[in-house]
Design a protein around this motif. Structure first.
Motif, PDB file in Angstrom:
ATOM      1  N   SER A  41       0.853  -1.191   0.000  1.00  0.00           N
ATOM      2  CA  SER A  41       0.000   0.000   0.000  1.00  0.00           C
ATOM      3  C   SER A  41       0.887   1.239   0.000  1.00  0.00           C
ATOM      4  O   SER A  41       1.755   1.385   0.873  1.00  0.00           O
ATOM      5  CB  SER A  41      -0.886   0.029   1.243  1.00  0.00           C
ATOM      6  OG  SER A  41      -1.294   1.351   1.524  1.00  0.00           O
ATOM      7  N   PRO A  42       0.695   2.160  -0.973  1.00  0.00           N
ATOM      8  CA  PRO A  42       1.545   3.353  -1.006  1.00  0.00           C
ATOM      9  C   PRO A  42       1.407   4.208   0.252  1.00  0.00           C
ATOM     10  O   PRO A  42       2.356   4.863   0.670  1.00  0.00           O
ATOM     11  CB  PRO A  42       1.070   4.110  -2.246  1.00  0.00           C
ATOM     12  CG  PRO A  42      -0.214   3.502  -2.654  1.00  0.00           C
ATOM     13  CD  PRO A  42      -0.256   2.122  -2.095  1.00  0.00           C
ATOM     14  N   PHE A  43       0.234   4.178   0.881  1.00  0.00           N
ATOM     15  CA  PHE A  43       0.015   4.986   2.089  1.00  0.00           C
ATOM     16  C   PHE A  43       0.722   4.374   3.288  1.00  0.00           C
ATOM     17  O   PHE A  43       1.251   5.089   4.138  1.00  0.00           O
ATOM     18  CB  PHE A  43      -1.487   5.132   2.351  1.00  0.00           C
ATOM     19  CG  PHE A  43      -2.202   5.834   1.218  1.00  0.00           C
ATOM     20  CD1 PHE A  43      -2.080   7.196   1.041  1.00  0.00           C
ATOM     21  CD2 PHE A  43      -2.963   5.119   0.306  1.00  0.00           C
ATOM     22  CE1 PHE A  43      -2.713   7.849  -0.018  1.00  0.00           C
ATOM     23  CE2 PHE A  43      -3.596   5.747  -0.755  1.00  0.00           C
ATOM     24  CZ  PHE A  43      -3.475   7.125  -0.914  1.00  0.00           C
ATOM     25  N   LYS A  63      -5.249  -7.928   5.911  1.00  0.00           N
ATOM     26  CA  LYS A  63      -5.617  -8.487   4.602  1.00  0.00           C
ATOM     27  C   LYS A  63      -6.537  -7.513   3.876  1.00  0.00           C
ATOM     28  O   LYS A  63      -7.477  -6.988   4.474  1.00  0.00           O
ATOM     29  CB  LYS A  63      -6.322  -9.841   4.769  1.00  0.00           C
ATOM     30  CG  LYS A  63      -5.371 -10.957   5.144  1.00  0.00           C
ATOM     31  CD  LYS A  63      -6.049 -12.323   5.038  1.00  0.00           C
ATOM     32  CE  LYS A  63      -5.052 -13.453   5.227  1.00  0.00           C
ATOM     33  NZ  LYS A  63      -4.552 -13.541   6.590  1.00  0.00           N
ATOM     34  N   TRP A  64      -6.270  -7.308   2.606  1.00  0.00           N
ATOM     35  CA  TRP A  64      -7.066  -6.412   1.786  1.00  0.00           C
ATOM     36  C   TRP A  64      -8.535  -6.834   1.786  1.00  0.00           C
ATOM     37  O   TRP A  64      -8.858  -7.993   1.576  1.00  0.00           O
ATOM     38  CB  TRP A  64      -6.498  -6.418   0.353  1.00  0.00           C
ATOM     39  CG  TRP A  64      -7.296  -5.612  -0.640  1.00  0.00           C
ATOM     40  CD1 TRP A  64      -7.945  -6.078  -1.735  1.00  0.00           C
ATOM     41  CD2 TRP A  64      -7.504  -4.204  -0.623  1.00  0.00           C
ATOM     42  NE1 TRP A  64      -8.556  -5.053  -2.410  1.00  0.00           N
ATOM     43  CE2 TRP A  64      -8.299  -3.892  -1.750  1.00  0.00           C
ATOM     44  CE3 TRP A  64      -7.103  -3.169   0.237  1.00  0.00           C
ATOM     45  CZ2 TRP A  64      -8.708  -2.587  -2.047  1.00  0.00           C
ATOM     46  CZ3 TRP A  64      -7.501  -1.870  -0.056  1.00  0.00           C
ATOM     47  CH2 TRP A  64      -8.285  -1.588  -1.177  1.00  0.00           C
ATOM     48  N   VAL A 110      -6.289   1.123   6.422  1.00  0.00           N
ATOM     49  CA  VAL A 110      -4.880   1.273   6.807  1.00  0.00           C
ATOM     50  C   VAL A 110      -4.317   2.511   6.098  1.00  0.00           C
ATOM     51  O   VAL A 110      -4.877   2.934   5.105  1.00  0.00           O
ATOM     52  CB  VAL A 110      -4.073   0.007   6.415  1.00  0.00           C
ATOM     53  CG1 VAL A 110      -4.524  -1.176   7.231  1.00  0.00           C
ATOM     54  CG2 VAL A 110      -4.167  -0.297   4.923  1.00  0.00           C
ATOM     55  N   PRO A 111      -3.205   3.061   6.634  1.00  0.00           N
ATOM     56  CA  PRO A 111      -2.448   2.644   7.810  1.00  0.00           C
ATOM     57  C   PRO A 111      -3.045   3.199   9.104  1.00  0.00           C
ATOM     58  O   PRO A 111      -3.696   4.234   9.108  1.00  0.00           O
ATOM     59  CB  PRO A 111      -1.076   3.268   7.550  1.00  0.00           C
ATOM     60  CG  PRO A 111      -1.375   4.523   6.781  1.00  0.00           C
ATOM     61  CD  PRO A 111      -2.561   4.191   5.923  1.00  0.00           C
ATOM     62  N   VAL A 126      14.826   4.638   2.306  1.00  0.00           N
ATOM     63  CA  VAL A 126      13.670   4.291   1.465  1.00  0.00           C
ATOM     64  C   VAL A 126      13.792   2.852   0.968  1.00  0.00           C
ATOM     65  O   VAL A 126      12.850   2.061   1.051  1.00  0.00           O
ATOM     66  CB  VAL A 126      13.552   5.274   0.275  1.00  0.00           C
ATOM     67  CG1 VAL A 126      12.425   4.865  -0.664  1.00  0.00           C
ATOM     68  CG2 VAL A 126      13.354   6.702   0.783  1.00  0.00           C
ATOM     69  N   LYS A 127      14.984   2.539   0.463  1.00  0.00           N
ATOM     70  CA  LYS A 127      15.253   1.226  -0.130  1.00  0.00           C
ATOM     71  C   LYS A 127      14.910   0.084   0.822  1.00  0.00           C
ATOM     72  O   LYS A 127      14.368  -0.935   0.429  1.00  0.00           O
ATOM     73  CB  LYS A 127      16.731   1.163  -0.538  1.00  0.00           C
ATOM     74  CG  LYS A 127      17.021   0.179  -1.643  1.00  0.00           C
ATOM     75  CD  LYS A 127      18.329   0.437  -2.370  1.00  0.00           C
ATOM     76  CE  LYS A 127      19.533   0.632  -1.490  1.00  0.00           C
ATOM     77  NZ  LYS A 127      20.783   0.637  -2.285  1.00  0.00           N
ATOM     78  N   GLU A 128      15.205   0.299   2.100  1.00  0.00           N
ATOM     79  CA  GLU A 128      14.955  -0.734   3.118  1.00  0.00           C
ATOM     80  C   GLU A 128      13.461  -0.991   3.326  1.00  0.00           C
ATOM     81  O   GLU A 128      13.076  -2.036   3.844  1.00  0.00           O
ATOM     82  CB  GLU A 128      15.577  -0.300   4.459  1.00  0.00           C
ATOM     83  CG  GLU A 128      17.081  -0.380   4.474  1.00  0.00           C
ATOM     84  CD  GLU A 128      17.699   0.301   5.702  1.00  0.00           C
ATOM     85  OE1 GLU A 128      18.934   0.288   5.791  1.00  0.00           O
ATOM     86  OE2 GLU A 128      16.959   0.852   6.543  1.00  0.00           O
ATOM     87  N   LYS A 129      12.623  -0.033   2.937  1.00  0.00           N
ATOM     88  CA  LYS A 129      11.199  -0.134   3.234  1.00  0.00           C
ATOM     89  C   LYS A 129      10.297  -0.297   2.011  1.00  0.00           C
ATOM     90  O   LYS A 129       9.084  -0.454   2.160  1.00  0.00           O
ATOM     91  CB  LYS A 129      10.743   1.081   4.056  1.00  0.00           C
ATOM     92  CG  LYS A 129      11.302   1.083   5.462  1.00  0.00           C
ATOM     93  CD  LYS A 129      10.820  -0.142   6.236  1.00  0.00           C
ATOM     94  CE  LYS A 129      11.502  -0.320   7.571  1.00  0.00           C
ATOM     95  NZ  LYS A 129      11.067  -1.549   8.243  1.00  0.00           N
ATOM     96  N   LEU A 130      10.874  -0.255   0.816  1.00  0.00           N
ATOM     97  CA  LEU A 130      10.033  -0.444  -0.370  1.00  0.00           C
ATOM     98  C   LEU A 130       9.676  -1.920  -0.507  1.00  0.00           C
ATOM     99  O   LEU A 130      10.535  -2.782  -0.355  1.00  0.00           O
ATOM    100  CB  LEU A 130      10.766   0.029  -1.639  1.00  0.00           C
ATOM    101  CG  LEU A 130      10.900   1.535  -1.835  1.00  0.00           C
ATOM    102  CD1 LEU A 130      11.647   1.818  -3.124  1.00  0.00           C
ATOM    103  CD2 LEU A 130       9.559   2.260  -1.827  1.00  0.00           C
TER     104      LEU A 130
END
Length: 224
Positions: free
Chosen positions: A16-18, A39-40, A57-58, A199-203
């Motif tokens: 989810s982008p948010f 779960k979606w 979410v979130p 950022v990389k660690e969380k994408l």
């Protein structure tokens, strides 16, 4: 770092982008937290209890106090944990950061979403124009490495989906939406952003997200 007596939980959906925004903000601050995966379209009773108004979410829960809505959560994180400011200390710059974050959500996100899920070519063309008009405004606004200057800030985190989701949409649908030729500054920003250590660690995993979006898009085409 969050001290031992603090309990921080993030209720979210991977991809989810948010939710990703909040993940990045917490990582930037060095906050230790527990990710509770939802779960979606089948949210837990706990999630509904914590966010009875929007039921989505979130949700960040800090010492049993829930906070909803990604941008509200990010501001809370910024004010609660001091290292690595996300919003500028200057009131005018802070107001501008809020303004551009709202612009990204109101104009860019809705347009990108329409491009991703519109099957009618004429309709999609209209949404692409709308999206690229918003990208052009952001292109003109970008005067530094990041919108937050030399370090990432609120506007960069809000625009995370442009840097991480748009390339996935391009790959699945076969369109060129954010190119170095058309948006040189925004394209370079997107590369710098996704390659930033925090950022990389969380994408979310790119291959997984491509597969998810492909399946979603194909089911959309099939049900047409």
């Amino acid at each position: 770092m969050a001290s031992n007596h603090e309990e921080v939980k993030l209720f979210g959906i991977v991809g989810s982008p948010f939710v990703t925004r909040v993940d990045i903000a917490l990582n930037l601050k060095g906050v230790q937290y527990k990710f509770v995966e939802e779960k979606w379209k089948s949210f837990s009773d706990t999630l509904i209890k914590y966010n009875p108004v929007y039921k989505k979410v979130p949700v960040l829960v800090h010492n049993e106090k829930p906070i909803s809505e990604s941008l509200v959560i990010i501001e809370y994180i910024d004010e609660t944990w001091t290292p690595n400011s996300i919003l500028p200390s200057d009131p005018y710059k802070r107001a501008l950061a809020r303004f551009w974050s709202k612009f990204i959500d109101d104009k860019s996100f809705s347009a990108v979403q329409k491009v991703a899920f519109t099957l009618d070519e004429k309709e999609r063309e209209k949404h692409i124009e709308e999206m690229q008009a918003s990208f052009q405004i952001l292109e003109n606004e970008l005067t530094d490495k990041f919108f937050g200057g030399e370090e990432i800030g609120l506007v960069d985190i809000t625009g995370a989906f442009i840097a991480s989701w748009v390339p996935i949409i391009e790959e699945v649908i076969g369109l060129k939406l954010l190119t170095i030729e058309k948006f040189p500054k925004l394209y370079k920003w997107s590369q710098d952003f996704v390659n930033h250590q925090v950022v990389k660690e969380k994408l979310p995993n790119r291959e997984t997200q491509v597969a998810k979006f492909k399946a979603l898009y194909e089911s959309l085409v099939a049900s047409k």
